[in-house]
Design an enzyme around this catalytic site. Structure first.
Site, PDB file in Angstrom:
ATOM      1  N   THR A 250       3.155   4.182   3.851  1.00 28.80           N
ATOM      2  CA  THR A 250       3.802   3.029   4.472  1.00 28.80           C
ATOM      3  C   THR A 250       4.276   2.068   3.399  1.00 28.80           C
ATOM      4  OG1 THR A 250       2.572   3.158   6.551  1.00 28.80           O
ATOM      5  CG2 THR A 250       3.470   1.014   5.962  1.00 28.80           C
TER       6      THR A 250
ATOM      7  N   PHE B  21       5.262  -1.685   2.534  1.00 24.49           N
ATOM      8  CA  PHE B  21       5.055  -3.067   2.951  1.00 24.49           C
ATOM      9  C   PHE B  21       5.972  -3.981   2.141  1.00 24.49           C
ATOM     10  CE2 PHE B  21       1.200  -0.906   4.042  1.00 24.49           C
ATOM     11  CZ  PHE B  21       0.674  -1.551   5.141  1.00 24.49           C
TER      12      PHE B  21
END
Length: 300
Positions: free
Chosen positions: A192, A194
């Site tokens: 992921t 960010f």
């Protein structure tokens, strides 16, 4: 706070009190303690005071109001794509992207009894999507929850042996759960991305050119004319600017104009990117740069 499951509330209150005492060290994140955003905040800022917020809006408002110095917000996942609503929330927040962080995502199945047959697994929709093959192969019903660690706290509160949570291992330690299985994600390279957000008035809101390599993120709306996007993006091609992300989304119900969220390699003061943005502004209704920041991972 009352929206969190009971096992998480005491920890949320404790962390919020610590952040309130030193807001210049606070990093806001969405979710209950133990979620991936919590882990990302601690990785990127080892000496910070993580501030749990129930929603993305709450996390962004904490920074805008001065209750936190930064926010750590997930923007996209390698398996499940962009995080819902972020493209709308970031431009509206008035904050500036000042950095990025990549977190390898590792999920565990957390429950109360290692010998029980699991009927349902609760988690954030992103996590459920990243583990959908694992769940389907075992006939476990996915149940959406506000966040991964919040699902773990909810399982602890519910007290049913046949209901588990998909969450990071950290949540098991925080809420007294057992690790029933590991490596649930459907790909070993599940990651992921960010972004770090700060108030636009912060001194490091835009770093100086020459200290890169940089990424620049911006949004724009095309004119409602034929070949609008082709014309808008032509400058990036002719100036050799590497565009690493381009996503469209609709605002309102007219369906007549499309907005785009875009990442490019470079700094707006670089001649090539400066020329590209100038041409983009000529062919669009408006352009808004959301931030320029150093790359956390090299782009080819």
């Amino acid at each position: 706070m009352e929206s969190y499951p009971a096992p998480a509330r005491a920890r949320v209150a404790e962390m919020a009190a610590a952040a309130a005492a030193a807001p210049d060290r606070a990093v806001a994140f969405q979710g209950a303690p133990g979620c991936n955003s919590h882990i990302a905040a601690m990785e990127a800022f080892p000496h910070c005071l993580p501030l749990p917020c129930f929603s993305f809006e709450d996390a962004l408002e904490a920074v805008a109001d001065g209750r936190a110095d930064r926010a750590m917000i997930p923007i996209e996942n390698s398996l499940h794509g962009r995080v819902a609503d972020i493209h709308f929330l970031l431009p509206e927040s008035g904050l500036t992207i000042t950095g990025e962080h990549f977190l390898p995502i590792r999920y565990c199945l957390l429950g109360l009894d290692p010998d029980a047959a699991i009927r349902e697994a609760m988690s954030h929709p992103q996590a459920l999507g990243q583990c959908r093959h694992w769940l389907r192969a075992r006939g476990i019903k996915p149940v959406a929850n506000a966040d991964t660690a919040g699902a773990a706290a909810a399982v602890a509160e519910l007290g049913q042996n046949d209901v588990a949570a998909i969450s990071p291992r950290l949540a098991a330690d925080l809420y007294g759960l057992r690790v029933l299985a590991e490596g649930l994600e459907d790909s070993d390279d599940n990651t992921t991305r960010f972004v770090v957000l700060a108030r636009s008035s912060e001194p490091l809101a835009r770093p100086e050119a020459g200290q890169g390599p940089f990424m620049t993120t911006f949004v724009f709306e095309v004119k409602n004319v034929p070949a609008a996007l082709y014309k808008a993006l032509g400058g990036f091609a002719t100036n050799g600017v590497n565009m690493t992300k381009l996503e469209s989304y609709q605002r309102g119900a007219s369906f007549s104009a499309t907005e785009f969220f875009c990442d490019v390699v470079g700094h707006p003061e670089d001649p090539a990117l400066a020329r590209s943005l100038e041409e983009l502004r000529f062919h669009t209704k408006w352009v808004r740069v959301l931030g320029t920041y150093r790359q956390a991972r090299a782009r080819p």
